[in-house]
Design a protein around this motif. Sequence first.
Motif, short mmCIF file in Angstrom:
data_model
loop_
_atom_site.label_atom_id
_atom_site.label_comp_id
_atom_site.label_asym_id
_atom_site.label_seq_id
_atom_site.Cartn_x
_atom_site.Cartn_y
_atom_site.Cartn_z
N GLU A 36 3.17 5.32 10.61
CA GLU A 36 2.27 5.29 11.57
C GLU A 36 0.94 5.05 10.61
O GLU A 36 0.19 4.32 10.95
N MET A 37 0.93 5.81 9.69
CA MET A 37 0.03 5.91 8.64
C MET A 37 -0.44 4.60 7.81
O MET A 37 -1.51 3.89 7.67
N ARG A 57 -4.11 -2.00 8.70
CA ARG A 57 -5.40 -2.33 9.32
C ARG A 57 -6.69 -2.17 8.71
O ARG A 57 -7.30 -2.99 8.62
N ASP A 58 -7.00 -1.31 7.85
CA ASP A 58 -8.08 -0.82 7.19
C ASP A 58 -8.28 -1.69 5.80
O ASP A 58 -9.39 -1.95 5.47
N VAL A 59 -7.22 -1.81 5.37
CA VAL A 59 -7.28 -2.38 3.79
C VAL A 59 -7.08 -3.93 3.83
O VAL A 59 -7.80 -4.50 3.18
N GLU A 83 1.82 7.89 3.89
CA GLU A 83 2.89 9.11 3.91
C GLU A 83 3.82 8.81 5.10
O GLU A 83 4.94 9.25 4.91
N ASP A 84 3.45 7.78 6.16
CA ASP A 84 4.60 7.55 7.00
C ASP A 84 4.27 6.21 7.56
O ASP A 84 3.26 5.62 7.39
N GLN A 115 -1.83 2.02 10.10
CA GLN A 115 -3.26 2.16 9.98
C GLN A 115 -4.06 1.84 8.87
O GLN A 115 -5.05 0.98 8.89
N TYR A 116 -3.47 2.17 7.53
CA TYR A 116 -3.91 1.80 6.41
C TYR A 116 -4.10 0.22 6.17
O TYR A 116 -4.81 -0.31 5.77
N LEU A 135 0.81 -1.12 -0.08
CA LEU A 135 -0.10 0.03 0.19
C LEU A 135 0.89 1.21 0.10
O LEU A 135 2.26 0.94 0.15
N ARG A 136 0.16 2.32 -0.02
CA ARG A 136 1.07 3.60 -0.20
C ARG A 136 0.65 4.39 1.04
O ARG A 136 -0.71 4.40 1.37
#
Lengths: 96, 255
Positions: free
Chosen positions: A34-35, A41-43, A31-32, A38-39, A28-29
């Motif tokens: 931590e994100m 987890r979501d994706v 910004e850093d 989180q992504y 995935l892509r």
Amino acid sequence: MNPGEGLELYEVFIRSRRGLDHKHVGSLRAEDDEMALQYARDVYTRRSEGVSIWVVRSDDITSSQESEDEAFFDPMDDKPYRHAAYYTVPDGVENI
Amino acid sequence: MASSNHNLSIAQYAIGLGDDALTLGHRLSEWCSHGPYLEEDIALINISLDYIGRARMFLDHAATVEGEGRDEDQLAYFRDDREFRNRLIFELPRGDFAETIARQCIVDPFYVLFFEALMQSKDPVLAGIAGKAIKESRYHWKHTHSWMLRLGDGTAESHQRILTALDEVWGYHFELFEMTDLDRELLDAGIAVDLAALKPKWDSMIDEVLTAATLTRPEDTWRQSGGRNGEHTEHLGHLLTELQFIQRAHPGLQW
């Protein structure tokens, strides 16, 4: 700004159950770091796929190169004695 | 305690909470396929689904304790705007990305505190919903918090846009902490949350993120409320038009 511009590519590894290894599930892509987590987890865990997530910047992974496949992997092809199946179990031996 | 009046009060309370979740869930769902990029699109829709899930649980509970034969769908799809009890902040248009994040910045910390308190409710269903929702809201806050830092402490333009967006939504935050007669009645019964008591903690959570994001806290120059009495902004009617269209056109349709 174009979608995804300025974002880092990350590889995502998920452990599906305790006791199992983390497995690569995709990328995935973000910004850093931590994100990215989180992504991930979501994706990748929307349907309860995981109990633990690793994200690693794709740039930080050193990988073997296809151009070097011959030097890297071919030498192993002619060493059948490295496989257990190469050996026959003598008659009368129950455990080896 | 178990009088039907008491049950109607609980139903009203649950409808208010359900309408809050339903309208915000719908607003967030409007980002579907419009997110700034794929990953954030999915993240926002996950959050939207969390809210729609809460709306279903609250409205289902309301329908059950009300005992008038209605169900969650009838509450969601067959009431008119004046019958909706959501607070105004939830019905505001999604706006641009900064406006969406600004609203979440007000709403997420509120919900973290609200559900912590609602978990102590003497109504076991409300307490149960709170126990599930608190985990979601803690995650939502993490997501929003990251974005506040990124936008506030990002470029000059992102800083200005999130500041403007916060200013535009700021006057709606007071309503979250307003106690209605219904809130007071159910607070006395150990069921509802003391909203006013959440404010100091909310203030410190907001101040923390604004400071970290190099943003100035907007001034309290105006305030707007009325949603709990059915007095809404002009935006709710449009929202419901889209939200309710299918069921109004084909009542009882299932898929």
